[in-house]
Design an enzyme around this catalytic site. Structure first.
Site, PDB file in Angstrom:
ATOM      1  N   PHE A 249       0.857  -1.189   0.000  1.00  0.00           N
ATOM      2  CA  PHE A 249       0.000   0.000   0.000  1.00  0.00           C
ATOM      3  C   PHE A 249       0.892   1.239   0.000  1.00  0.00           C
ATOM      4  CE2 PHE A 249      -2.303   3.588   1.656  1.00  0.00           C
ATOM      5  CZ  PHE A 249      -3.423   3.570   0.856  1.00  0.00           C
TER       6      PHE A 249
ATOM      7  N   ASP B 174       9.345   2.966   2.091  1.00  0.00           N
ATOM      8  CA  ASP B 174       8.127   3.697   2.425  1.00  0.00           C
ATOM      9  C   ASP B 174       7.877   3.501   3.924  1.00  0.00           C
ATOM     10  OD1 ASP B 174       5.596   4.659   2.934  1.00  0.00           O
ATOM     11  OD2 ASP B 174       4.688   3.828   1.126  1.00  0.00           O
TER      12      ASP B 174
ATOM     13  N   LYS C 146       2.389  10.941   7.262  1.00  0.00           N
ATOM     14  CA  LYS C 146       1.566  10.676   8.451  1.00  0.00           C
ATOM     15  C   LYS C 146       2.065  11.390   9.715  1.00  0.00           C
ATOM     16  CE  LYS C 146      -1.196   6.933   6.841  1.00  0.00           C
ATOM     17  NZ  LYS C 146      -0.757   6.005   5.798  1.00  0.00           N
TER      18      LYS C 146
HETATM   19  C1  LIG Z   1      -0.915   6.088   4.345  1.00  0.00           C
HETATM   20  C2  LIG Z   1       0.161   5.536   3.512  1.00  0.00           C
HETATM   21  C3  LIG Z   1       0.474   6.086   2.258  1.00  0.00           C
HETATM   22  C4  LIG Z   1      -0.336   7.192   1.631  1.00  0.00           C
HETATM   23  O1  LIG Z   1      -0.395   8.338   2.411  1.00  0.00           O
HETATM   24  P1  LIG Z   1      -1.562   9.421   2.137  1.00  0.00           P
HETATM   25  O2  LIG Z   1      -1.168  10.571   3.031  1.00  0.00           O
HETATM   26  O3  LIG Z   1      -2.846   8.781   2.554  1.00  0.00           O
HETATM   27  O4  LIG Z   1      -1.518   9.758   0.708  1.00  0.00           O
HETATM   28  C5  LIG Z   1       1.550   5.553   1.568  1.00  0.00           C
HETATM   29  N1  LIG Z   1       2.273   4.544   2.073  1.00  0.00           N
HETATM   30  C6  LIG Z   1       1.997   3.984   3.270  1.00  0.00           C
HETATM   31  C7  LIG Z   1       2.851   2.880   3.777  1.00  0.00           C
HETATM   32  C8  LIG Z   1       0.928   4.452   4.023  1.00  0.00           C
HETATM   33  O5  LIG Z   1       0.645   3.880   5.189  1.00  0.00           O
END
Ligand SMILES: *Cc1c(COP(=O)(O)O)cnc(C)c1O
Length: 402
Positions: A141, A226, A255
């Protein structure tokens, strides 16, 4: 209709149905607790998918935001502002890197990482034009843009949103051999989550992440981590990769970087890698704005002390010990995770993850389900041990009441 029902009916009538929220309407929050429009209190065991690592209404973060609100909030990158240099310097230092490219949301930062890797591939590695490939993992994700969903393996995230962006190779998560076999001279990057959150808090096999590091170094491929959800204290260390002693070529952050106040994301890497950009080639109007920098600087200062990481490690040990005790009893099939972060697979006989989440809500605990039978537990790192135990008690109650 109750105040809650009225608010939900109205929200559903006037918003796109791209989410399926639990039927709770939050009116205020403090620390690890939220209060709904009818005055009921709930323990927040989701923390905005880790965007609220420091809790709701954190004094230091609110004060930093308020002070900045009174000075200047937005300049656009057409001008410098007086919080920008400090933010970039401090974030680079926290990451042990040199250069920062600030954005707003996580998806934008992932897009930035993809563009960086491609340009680096053409300009530095010498990949023929248009041939760059990025290796990603199954069940990833990374966000919701058209390019990012192009390399999702989740039909819900992907179906009906094509045509898809080419240039991505998907290999099974945790499988180093598959990654090695997928690599060619045109591979510019590997993009993975050190722990897959949306997939159900999947921790890869020991040795996988160091293996990815070794392989990418050998093959002159960028290792992009990520750490949007796994980073900034959640797992008991600043970065999830720290547990394996691994340093990537690039962190993608978001985040918690915005302290639960404003969206702040960034790509952090070496001067060589991020040095591929020239003026006009990439950007964002709000990226690195003064308010974002002020809040993120406070987040970085809080992380520098190490106290939140330590809390997450200690409370996380406790959380996993307690959850581990549930696995013997038949109600819980598996528990995964690290630090204050857990994916709990509920025995299907007890109900779906959604049903369990609704029952927990009735008990005053808010969590989120994922993939049918899994619930995710990720309370703010500022939660007290007493509150955590209270939440675990409610979980035990829900799981034993068949
Ligand atoms: C939440 C998340 C995203 C995307 O972030 P948004 O601020 O919702 O665009 C990308 N990678 C990971 C691992 C995430 O948890």
């Amino acid at each position: 209709m109750s105040t809650t029902e009225t608010a939900i009916a109205s929200a559903e009538a006037h918003s796109a149905h791209n989410y399926h929220p639990l039927p709770v309407v939050v009116a205020s929050a403090e620390g690890a607790w939220m209060t709904d429009v009818e005055g009921r209190r709930y323990l927040d065991m989701l923390a905005g998918y880790s965007a609220l690592n420091f809790g709701h209404g954190n004094r230091r973060l609110i004060d930093a935001a308020k002070a900045q609100l009174e000075r200047v909030t937005l300049t656009s990158r057409a001008f410098y502002h007086d919080r920008f240099a400090e933010f970039c310097t401090e974030l680079a230092a926290l990451c042990g890197m040199e250069t920062v490219l600030p954005m707003n949301t996580g998806a934008e930062a992932v897009e930035t990482a993809v563009k960086t890797a491609r340009k680096w591939g053409y300009r530095v590695k010498g990949v023929p034009d248009g041939m760059a490939k990025i290796i990603v993992a199954s069940d990833n994700f990374h966000g919701r843009t058209t390019t990012i969903v192009s390399f999702s393996t989740d039909p819900e995230a992907r179906a009906d949103f094509g045509p898809y962006t080419p240039g991505f190779e998907i290999v099974p998560y945790g499988d180093l051999t598959a990654m090695r076999e997928a690599m060619t001279e045109n591979t510019v990057a590997v993009l993975i989550e050190p722990i897959q959150g949306e997939a159900g808090v999947l921790v890869p096999p020991a040795g996988y992440l160091p293996g990815v590091r070794e392989l990418t170094r050998e093959r002159n491929v960028l290792f992009i981590a990520d750490e949007i959800q796994s980073g900034l204290g959640r797992t008991g260390k600043t970065f999830a990769l720290d547990h394996e002693g691994v340093v990537p070529d690039m962190y993608v952050l978001g985040k918690a970087l915005g302290g639960g106040v404003v969206p702040v994301s960034a790509v952090v890497s070496s001067a060589d890698v991020l040095g591929v950009f020239r003026p006009g080639e990439h950007g964002s109007t709000f990226g690195g704005n003064p308010l974002a920098c002020a809040v993120a600087l406070e987040v970085i200062a809080m992380l520098r002390t190490g106290e939140y990481q330590q809390r997450a490690a200690e409370l996380g040990d406790h959380l996993h010990r307690e959850l581990g005790l549930l696995t013997g009893g038949g109600a819980v099939e598996a528990v995964r995770g690290r630090g204050l972060w857990a994916g709990v697979d509920i025995a299907p006989a007890l109900g779906t993850g959604r049903e369990i989440s609704e029952k927990l809500m009735e008990q005053g605990v808010l969590v989120k389900d994922t993939h049918g039978s899994t619930i995710r537990i990720a309370p703010p790192l500022v939660i007290s041990k007493e509150d955590l135990d209270w939440g675990l008690d409610r979980l035990r109650t829900v799981l034993s009441a068949r």
